[in-house]
Design an enzyme around this catalytic site. Structure first.
Site, mmCIF file in Angstrom:
data_model
loop_
_atom_site.group_PDB
_atom_site.id
_atom_site.type_symbol
_atom_site.label_atom_id
_atom_site.label_comp_id
_atom_site.label_asym_id
_atom_site.label_seq_id
_atom_site.Cartn_x
_atom_site.Cartn_y
_atom_site.Cartn_z
ATOM 1 C CG MET A 78 -2.244 -0.813 1.337
ATOM 2 S SD MET A 78 -2.930 -0.919 3.026
ATOM 3 C CE MET A 78 -4.078 -0.540 2.193
ATOM 4 C CG HIS A 79 0.770 3.310 2.733
ATOM 5 N ND1 HIS A 79 -1.042 4.129 2.409
ATOM 6 C CD2 HIS A 79 1.286 2.320 3.270
ATOM 7 C CE1 HIS A 79 -1.611 3.427 3.967
ATOM 8 N NE2 HIS A 79 0.107 2.591 4.231
ATOM 9 C CG ASP A 237 0.303 -5.151 2.232
ATOM 10 O OD1 ASP A 237 -0.850 -4.253 2.782
ATOM 11 O OD2 ASP A 237 0.939 -4.680 1.822
#
Length: 491
Positions: A78-79, A237
């Protein structure tokens, strides 16, 4: 029919081929480089993700009837910030979730814009790993690149775009950008204005189990799969791992012991803790979840074993930690090797071993590392309890979950029954399950989880050991507040 789950991780992409029944046919993993151009920076090339994923899919499907492949979906780190120009070419390497360069931008968002406003707009506050402060960093430090941006994407969504030609994301992954109105499951106009971007530069948002398109004809030819293969949006995830472990519906819990560590609690209702110590995100099942995320979990044990002790034989080292030693250790470990997110939100926090004496052994210190991660996971669980959330049991997944000793420590420190599932493939399994839902194999994510996920063992907490660890936890949670100011001056 057959379904492909793609877990786009930090060190490798793992690809899983699943039958509609949930039986795993084959697993393939392909590694790619991780770059650290400056201390605290962490980057990867999106082109590497795509190249290795295509290579992996070809290997994954080489020995099966490819005409049976019906769907593909994802779980992904992520991110990460992926930015594309007007020709959909990558502008610069992706800035990853564990990159710490955005301290100034986070301070601006949290202190100048204000945590209350951020929480109202997005249900979260700013962390250095989130996407929005990365966008501000590019705007402030690389204005020539910022001016080229036509699309802002997340790591797994770049793969979906390359497969389908569709700029897409899903609600769970978008929740970690600090650009997304989690409660209403849409982009936040206020946050777009704050970051200097427009909604047209963001991808279209889907539910994780929704189809975003089918594979492009030239991709189908290259992979040898039908052009009718559906691509589902997938999930971040942790949300995808939660699907893969059956952590869907109301009040279910999953602990992930991967590079990072999470306590993930699914909920049918939207909720935010008043201190924003936990992330409030949309879930891949169509509802919501609360998540405490620690930046270093199994990676603490890997660091201790590989770099400090100098061994890869983890099991042998853990054999020295016998049952009579549990709850008796006087050595404590703060697992903040990369700073910490939940619940402290402190990029300056550092890993700390404390309490050693002349009779301290290597086994004591190894035990402290395992216990320190478990204590830090409990910190997040305590925040969830403060919201009235009651959990009696949890699923567990990730590389660290393979250790019976660590599972036992976690069960007793958190006082939870720990359910071990048949398949611990996490995000890849969740991705394959989301693809199966998108293709109509199951009517819902909950139905898929109920029929596919099987518990094969349960670790029960022992009341006497729980009591011992309760006393140790009360000591552990006093260490960080004492060290906090010191961490700011020992950078």
């Amino acid at each position: 029919m057959l379904y492909i789950g793609v877990d786009l991780g930090t060190s490798a992409v793992k690809l899983l081929l699943m039958e509609g029944s949930g039986k795993i046919v084959k697993i393939v993993s392909k590694e790619y480089p991780l770059y650290f151009p400056r201390p605290g920076w962490s980057e990867q090339r999106p082109e590497d993700w795509y190249e290795k994923s295509m290579e992996g899919i070809r290997e994954l499907t080489a020995d099966v009837d490819q005409s049976r492949i019906a769907g593909i979906s994802f779980g992904g780190q992520m991110h990460g910030l992926v930015i594309l120009d007007e020709n959909d070419e990558v502008i610069r390497p992706a800035i990853l979730w564990n990159d710490g360069r955005t301290t100034e931008e986070c301070d601006y968002l949290n202190e100048v814009i204000g945590k209350d406003k951020l929480s109202a707009y997005t249900a979260n506050i700013s962390f250095t790993g989130f996407t929005a402060p990365k966008i501000l960093w590019v705007k402030n430090k690389e204005p020539e690149n910022f001016a080229k941006i036509r699309k802002i994407m997340l790591p797994k969504d770049y793969l979906a775009y390359k497969l389908t030609g569709v700029h897409c994301t899903d609600v769970s992954d978008a929740s970690g950008m600090l650009l997304f109105d989690v409660k209403n499951r849409c982009w936040s106009k206020e946050m777009c204005e704050i970051c200097g971007v427009c909604e047209e530069q963001l991808a279209r948002v889907y539910e994780s189990y929704e189809t975003v398109g089918t594979v492009l004809p030239h991709i189908a030819r290259e992979l040898g799969i039908p052009e009718t293969v559906k691509v589902a949006a997938g999930g971040g995830d942790n949300a995808a791992a939660a699907v893969g472990t059956g952590t869907v519906g109301d009040g279910m819990c999953n602990i992930s012991l991967g590079t990072s560590g999470t306590v993930f609690i699914s909920s049918e209702k939207f909720g935010v803790d008043k201190y924003n110590a936990l992330h409030a995100f949309a879930h891949a099942d169509g509802h919501y979840h609360l998540m405490g995320c620690m930046l270093s979990a199994a990676s603490c044990n890997k660091w201790w074993m590989d770099d400090i002790i100098g061994t890869t034989d983890y099991g042998t080292q853990q054999k020295e930690i016998t049952d009579d030693k549990l709850g008796e250790n006087h050595v404590f470990f703060l697992p903040y090797l990369m700073g910490e997110r939940s619940p402290h939100n402190d990029p300056d926090a550092r890993g700390t071993l404390i309490g050693m004496t002349m009779d301290t052994t290597r086994a004591d210190m190894t035990q402290a590392v395992l216990e320190g991660v478990a204590f830090a996971l409990r910190d997040s669980l305590e925040v969830a309890k403060s919201l009235g959330i009651k959990s009696e049991r949890t699923k567990i997944c990730g590389g660290g979950a393979k250790s019976p000793l660590w599972r036992k420590i976690i069960a007793n420190i958190l006082n939870l029954k720990v359910d071990v599932i048949e398949s611990e493939e996490g995000p890849a399994m969740g991705g394959a399950m989301l693809a199966a839902v998108a293709c109509g194999e199951y009517a819902s994510v909950e139905e898929a989880a109920k029929k596919i996920v099987r518990v094969v063992d349960t670790v029960e907490p022992d009341s006497a050991l729980v009591e011992k660890y309760e006393a140790r936890y009360q000591q552990f949670k006093q260490i960080y507040p004492v060290c906090r100011e010191l961490f700011k001056v020992i950078r």
